[in-house]
Design a protein around this motif. Structure first.
Motif, PDB file in Angstrom:
ATOM      1  N   SER A 249       0.836  -1.196   0.000  1.00 24.49           N
ATOM      2  CA  SER A 249       0.000   0.000   0.000  1.00 24.49           C
ATOM      3  C   SER A 249       0.877   1.254   0.000  1.00 24.49           C
ATOM      4  O   SER A 249       1.995   1.248   0.511  1.00 24.49           O
ATOM      5  CB  SER A 249      -0.878  -0.002   1.255  1.00 24.49           C
ATOM      6  OG  SER A 249      -1.472   1.249   1.456  1.00 24.49           O
ATOM      7  N   ASN A 250       0.368   2.334  -0.571  1.00 28.07           N
ATOM      8  CA  ASN A 250       1.054   3.627  -0.530  1.00 28.07           C
ATOM      9  C   ASN A 250       0.778   4.362   0.775  1.00 28.07           C
ATOM     10  O   ASN A 250       1.305   5.433   1.007  1.00 28.07           O
ATOM     11  CB  ASN A 250       0.624   4.508  -1.699  1.00 28.07           C
ATOM     12  CG  ASN A 250       1.268   4.064  -2.991  1.00 28.07           C
ATOM     13  OD1 ASN A 250       2.324   3.443  -2.979  1.00 28.07           O
ATOM     14  ND2 ASN A 250       0.632   4.374  -4.098  1.00 28.07           N
ATOM     15  N   GLU A 251      -0.090   3.807   1.613  1.00 29.56           N
ATOM     16  CA  GLU A 251      -0.489   4.448   2.858  1.00 29.56           C
ATOM     17  C   GLU A 251       0.429   3.996   3.992  1.00 29.56           C
ATOM     18  O   GLU A 251       0.584   2.809   4.241  1.00 29.56           O
ATOM     19  CB  GLU A 251      -1.936   4.077   3.163  1.00 29.56           C
ATOM     20  CG  GLU A 251      -2.542   4.877   4.270  1.00 29.56           C
ATOM     21  CD  GLU A 251      -4.019   4.590   4.385  1.00 29.56           C
ATOM     22  OE1 GLU A 251      -4.796   5.315   3.748  1.00 29.56           O
ATOM     23  OE2 GLU A 251      -4.388   3.650   5.112  1.00 29.56           O
ATOM     24  N   HIS A 252       1.036   4.980   4.677  1.00 24.61           N
ATOM     25  CA  HIS A 252       1.979   4.694   5.751  1.00 24.61           C
ATOM     26  C   HIS A 252       1.508   5.340   7.043  1.00 24.61           C
ATOM     27  O   HIS A 252       0.828   6.369   7.030  1.00 24.61           O
ATOM     28  CB  HIS A 252       3.366   5.238   5.398  1.00 24.61           C
ATOM     29  CG  HIS A 252       3.911   4.650   4.148  1.00 24.61           C
ATOM     30  ND1 HIS A 252       4.393   3.368   4.076  1.00 24.61           N
ATOM     31  CD2 HIS A 252       4.017   5.164   2.892  1.00 24.61           C
ATOM     32  CE1 HIS A 252       4.790   3.111   2.849  1.00 24.61           C
ATOM     33  NE2 HIS A 252       4.569   4.186   2.105  1.00 24.61           N
ATOM     34  N   TYR A 253       1.900   4.730   8.172  1.00 29.81           N
ATOM     35  CA  TYR A 253       1.569   5.241   9.504  1.00 29.81           C
ATOM     36  C   TYR A 253       2.833   5.328  10.335  1.00 29.81           C
ATOM     37  O   TYR A 253       3.706   4.462  10.228  1.00 29.81           O
ATOM     38  CB  TYR A 253       0.598   4.308  10.224  1.00 29.81           C
ATOM     39  CG  TYR A 253      -0.808   4.363   9.707  1.00 29.81           C
ATOM     40  CD1 TYR A 253      -1.764   5.177  10.308  1.00 29.81           C
ATOM     41  CD2 TYR A 253      -1.200   3.590   8.621  1.00 29.81           C
ATOM     42  CE1 TYR A 253      -3.064   5.221   9.838  1.00 29.81           C
ATOM     43  CE2 TYR A 253      -2.498   3.632   8.144  1.00 29.81           C
ATOM     44  CZ  TYR A 253      -3.427   4.443   8.761  1.00 29.81           C
ATOM     45  OH  TYR A 253      -4.714   4.486   8.292  1.00 29.81           O
ATOM     46  N   ALA A 254       2.901   6.348  11.202  1.00 31.93           N
ATOM     47  CA  ALA A 254       4.031   6.471  12.127  1.00 31.93           C
ATOM     48  C   ALA A 254       3.559   7.119  13.419  1.00 31.93           C
ATOM     49  O   ALA A 254       2.704   8.007  13.412  1.00 31.93           O
ATOM     50  CB  ALA A 254       5.157   7.300  11.512  1.00 31.93           C
ATOM     51  N   PHE A 255       4.152   6.663  14.505  1.00 30.35           N
ATOM     52  CA  PHE A 255       3.900   7.231  15.825  1.00 30.35           C
ATOM     53  C   PHE A 255       4.425   8.664  15.866  1.00 30.35           C
ATOM     54  O   PHE A 255       5.521   8.938  15.390  1.00 30.35           O
ATOM     55  CB  PHE A 255       4.623   6.369  16.873  1.00 30.35           C
ATOM     56  CG  PHE A 255       4.656   6.970  18.234  1.00 30.35           C
ATOM     57  CD1 PHE A 255       3.588   6.830  19.093  1.00 30.35           C
ATOM     58  CD2 PHE A 255       5.763   7.697  18.648  1.00 30.35           C
ATOM     59  CE1 PHE A 255       3.619   7.396  20.359  1.00 30.35           C
ATOM     60  CE2 PHE A 255       5.804   8.266  19.908  1.00 30.35           C
ATOM     61  CZ  PHE A 255       4.723   8.117  20.765  1.00 30.35           C
ATOM     62  N   VAL A 256       3.632   9.575  16.460  1.00 34.54           N
ATOM     63  CA  VAL A 256       4.017  10.982  16.554  1.00 34.54           C
ATOM     64  C   VAL A 256       4.169  11.449  18.005  1.00 34.54           C
ATOM     65  O   VAL A 256       5.135  12.121  18.343  1.00 34.54           O
ATOM     66  CB  VAL A 256       2.995  11.883  15.829  1.00 34.54           C
ATOM     67  CG1 VAL A 256       3.284  13.359  16.045  1.00 34.54           C
ATOM     68  CG2 VAL A 256       2.961  11.557  14.344  1.00 34.54           C
ATOM     69  N   LEU A 257       3.214  11.068  18.871  1.00 30.03           N
ATOM     70  CA  LEU A 257       3.207  11.614  20.228  1.00 30.03           C
ATOM     71  C   LEU A 257       2.420  10.713  21.159  1.00 30.03           C
ATOM     72  O   LEU A 257       1.271  10.362  20.865  1.00 30.03           O
ATOM     73  CB  LEU A 257       2.585  13.016  20.210  1.00 30.03           C
ATOM     74  CG  LEU A 257       2.439  13.771  21.519  1.00 30.03           C
ATOM     75  CD1 LEU A 257       3.805  14.085  22.127  1.00 30.03           C
ATOM     76  CD2 LEU A 257       1.651  15.057  21.296  1.00 30.03           C
ATOM     77  N   GLU A 258       3.033  10.352  22.289  1.00 31.53           N
ATOM     78  CA  GLU A 258       2.344   9.590  23.336  1.00 31.53           C
ATOM     79  C   GLU A 258       1.432  10.539  24.101  1.00 31.53           C
ATOM     80  O   GLU A 258       1.802  11.690  24.364  1.00 31.53           O
ATOM     81  CB  GLU A 258       3.375   8.971  24.286  1.00 31.53           C
ATOM     82  CG  GLU A 258       2.794   8.007  25.276  1.00 31.53           C
ATOM     83  CD  GLU A 258       2.298   6.731  24.634  1.00 31.53           C
ATOM     84  OE1 GLU A 258       1.199   6.278  25.008  1.00 31.53           O
ATOM     85  OE2 GLU A 258       2.983   6.187  23.752  1.00 31.53           O
ATOM     86  N   LEU A 259       0.254  10.066  24.455  1.00 29.77           N
ATOM     87  CA  LEU A 259      -0.679  10.881  25.236  1.00 29.77           C
ATOM     88  C   LEU A 259      -0.610  10.485  26.700  1.00 29.77           C
ATOM     89  O   LEU A 259      -0.345   9.327  27.028  1.00 29.77           O
ATOM     90  CB  LEU A 259      -2.105  10.709  24.699  1.00 29.77           C
ATOM     91  CG  LEU A 259      -2.299  11.146  23.249  1.00 29.77           C
ATOM     92  CD1 LEU A 259      -3.707  10.840  22.787  1.00 29.77           C
ATOM     93  CD2 LEU A 259      -1.984  12.621  23.077  1.00 29.77           C
ATOM     94  N   SER A 260      -0.869  11.439  27.582  1.00 34.26           N
ATOM     95  CA  SER A 260      -0.848  11.182  29.018  1.00 34.26           C
ATOM     96  C   SER A 260      -2.087  10.401  29.430  1.00 34.26           C
ATOM     97  O   SER A 260      -3.156  10.567  28.852  1.00 34.26           O
ATOM     98  CB  SER A 260      -0.815  12.501  29.797  1.00 34.26           C
ATOM     99  OG  SER A 260       0.345  13.219  29.495  1.00 34.26           O
ATOM    100  N   GLY A 261      -1.916   9.572  30.439  1.00 31.39           N
ATOM    101  CA  GLY A 261      -3.051   8.847  31.003  1.00 31.39           C
ATOM    102  C   GLY A 261      -3.166   7.439  30.473  1.00 31.39           C
ATOM    103  O   GLY A 261      -2.613   7.092  29.427  1.00 31.39           O
ATOM    104  N   ALA A 262      -3.897   6.632  31.227  1.00 32.16           N
ATOM    105  CA  ALA A 262      -4.117   5.238  30.843  1.00 32.16           C
ATOM    106  C   ALA A 262      -5.176   5.154  29.753  1.00 32.16           C
ATOM    107  O   ALA A 262      -6.142   5.930  29.750  1.00 32.16           O
ATOM    108  CB  ALA A 262      -4.567   4.440  32.067  1.00 32.16           C
TER     109      ALA A 262
END
Length: 125
Positions: free
Chosen positions: A54-67
């Protein structure tokens, strides 16, 4: 002691730099989850999904606070880098049953879990 089988499926590895305007957007998305600083935002992105066509890619950007809050993820299309989308996505609930290592991707991701993948780049060592 039972060892987990070695990870053999390769990761995609597509890379891109997050535009400065989207750093501000990522911080804004984190506001509802306790906030974040621009310094916390990943700018050099790399698709760590299992290798795909696929031409569609994903990447982690920022962790969010909290469970149970998930994280901010970027989606982009190869050949159309200006078509970035930032979204808050829940964490993948999968955990390796032998090592208890959690998957580092988002819920519903395509391909194998992070603990099943081999990243030959040397960047994670």
């Amino acid at each position: 002691m039972t060892l987990a089988p070695p990870a053999t499926r390769p990761v995609c590895g597509a890379t891109i730099v997050l535009p400065a305007s989207l750093v501000v957007r990522a911080v804004a998305l984190a506001t509802a989850h306790g906030g974040a600083a621009a310094e916390d935002v990943e700018r050099h992105l790399r698709c760590l999904l299992q290798a795909h066509k696929s031409n569609e890619h994903y990447a982690f950007v920022l962790e969010l606070s909290g469970a149970e809050t998930g994280a901010v993820w970027a989606r982009w299309e190869a050949g159309a880098p200006s078509r970035f989308v930032l979204k808050v996505l829940p964490d993948c609930p999968a955990t390796d049953q032998v090592t208890h290592e959690p998957c580092g991707e988002f819920a519903g991701h395509q391909g194998g879990h992070t603990y099943q993948l081999a990243d030959g780049s040397g960047l994670d060592e």
